[in-house]
Write a protein that holds these residues in place. Sequence first.
Motif, PDB file in Angstrom:
ATOM      1  N   ASN A 109     -33.381  38.803 -29.092  1.00 34.50           N
ATOM      2  CA  ASN A 109     -34.401  38.222 -28.218  1.00 34.50           C
ATOM      3  C   ASN A 109     -34.998  39.265 -27.273  1.00 34.50           C
ATOM      4  N   GLU A 110     -34.167  40.149 -26.757  1.00 34.88           N
ATOM      5  CA  GLU A 110     -34.675  41.215 -25.884  1.00 34.88           C
ATOM      6  C   GLU A 110     -35.603  42.155 -26.655  1.00 34.88           C
ATOM      7  N   ALA A 111     -35.254  42.457 -27.895  1.00 34.07           N
ATOM      8  CA  ALA A 111     -36.105  43.318 -28.723  1.00 34.07           C
ATOM      9  C   ALA A 111     -37.445  42.637 -28.998  1.00 34.07           C
ATOM     10  N   ILE A 170     -21.734  45.919 -29.987  1.00 31.08           N
ATOM     11  CA  ILE A 170     -21.252  44.582 -29.637  1.00 31.08           C
ATOM     12  C   ILE A 170     -19.792  44.433 -30.053  1.00 31.08           C
ATOM     13  N   GLY A 171     -19.469  44.920 -31.241  1.00 29.51           N
ATOM     14  CA  GLY A 171     -18.091  44.847 -31.726  1.00 29.51           C
ATOM     15  C   GLY A 171     -17.123  45.558 -30.804  1.00 29.51           C
ATOM     16  N   LYS A 172     -17.517  46.706 -30.293  1.00 24.46           N
ATOM     17  CA  LYS A 172     -16.664  47.462 -29.371  1.00 24.46           C
ATOM     18  C   LYS A 172     -16.397  46.643 -28.107  1.00 24.46           C
ATOM     19  N   ILE A 173     -17.443  46.043 -27.573  1.00 26.90           N
ATOM     20  CA  ILE A 173     -17.291  45.242 -26.354  1.00 26.90           C
ATOM     21  C   ILE A 173     -16.342  44.070 -26.603  1.00 26.90           C
ATOM     22  N   ILE A 174     -16.550  43.386 -27.710  1.00 27.50           N
ATOM     23  CA  ILE A 174     -15.778  42.170 -27.987  1.00 27.50           C
ATOM     24  C   ILE A 174     -14.333  42.465 -28.365  1.00 27.50           C
ATOM     25  N   CYS A 220     -19.941  36.805 -29.648  1.00 25.50           N
ATOM     26  CA  CYS A 220     -20.663  37.747 -30.503  1.00 25.50           C
ATOM     27  C   CYS A 220     -22.034  37.188 -30.882  1.00 25.50           C
ATOM     28  N   ALA A 221     -22.067  35.923 -31.268  1.00 26.16           N
ATOM     29  CA  ALA A 221     -23.341  35.299 -31.649  1.00 26.16           C
ATOM     30  C   ALA A 221     -24.317  35.324 -30.476  1.00 26.16           C
ATOM     31  N   LYS A 222     -23.816  35.010 -29.290  1.00 28.31           N
ATOM     32  CA  LYS A 222     -24.684  35.031 -28.105  1.00 28.31           C
ATOM     33  C   LYS A 222     -25.194  36.442 -27.827  1.00 28.31           C
ATOM     34  N   MET A 223     -24.323  37.419 -27.975  1.00 27.37           N
ATOM     35  CA  MET A 223     -24.731  38.799 -27.707  1.00 27.37           C
ATOM     36  C   MET A 223     -25.737  39.295 -28.750  1.00 27.37           C
ATOM     37  N   ARG A 224     -25.505  38.957 -30.019  1.00 28.00           N
ATOM     38  CA  ARG A 224     -26.439  39.379 -31.076  1.00 28.00           C
ATOM     39  C   ARG A 224     -27.804  38.731 -30.879  1.00 28.00           C
ATOM     40  N   LYS A 225     -27.799  37.428 -30.582  1.00 26.79           N
ATOM     41  CA  LYS A 225     -29.074  36.743 -30.349  1.00 26.79           C
ATOM     42  C   LYS A 225     -29.750  37.285 -29.097  1.00 26.79           C
TER      43      LYS A 225
END
Length: 165
Positions: A28-30, A2-6, A19-24
């Motif tokens: 959620n997918e997991a 995620i850090g690389k993308i952002i 980042c928060a949206k991507m982490r959540k």
Amino acid sequence: QIGKIIFEDRKESNPCSLCAKMRKGALNEAVKALGCNKVAYAHHKDDVIETMLLSLIFEGRFHTFSPKTYLDRMDLTVIRPLIFVDESDVIGFKNKYDLPVQKSPCPADGYTKREYAKNLLKSLNHEHPGAKERMFRAILNGNLKGWPIQLSIMNTEGNQNDKCK
């Protein structure tokens, strides 16, 4: 990843929200991949109030996340069972039971609007003892979307520091 993308791919100047949206989203997918339909986030009372402060200051609205949210696109219910627990109590529990904590790998950690809100809340509560509890009570009584009406009648008084200076 995620850090690389952002930071590298998108070169976000204000990365926290994405980042928060991507982490959540990843969490959620997991959760869904495991066949679950509910996930519990560890947001505590301080998070609720800090989010409200961020919303007031940067969006001009009285808002924070709700205790329970249904994500219809994922058919997933998010619950936040710790919203009545102070961050200091969470830290105390972690210390008492020697629980491991993963340090944030974010290069912006400690230099975010969230950190600003955390420090602001601490300062306000120091200068005006009980301010944190009064802000939380305002949230409970604020008729915010997703906050059950039953919560708004709860009395959070009784804090010995709940006095005006």
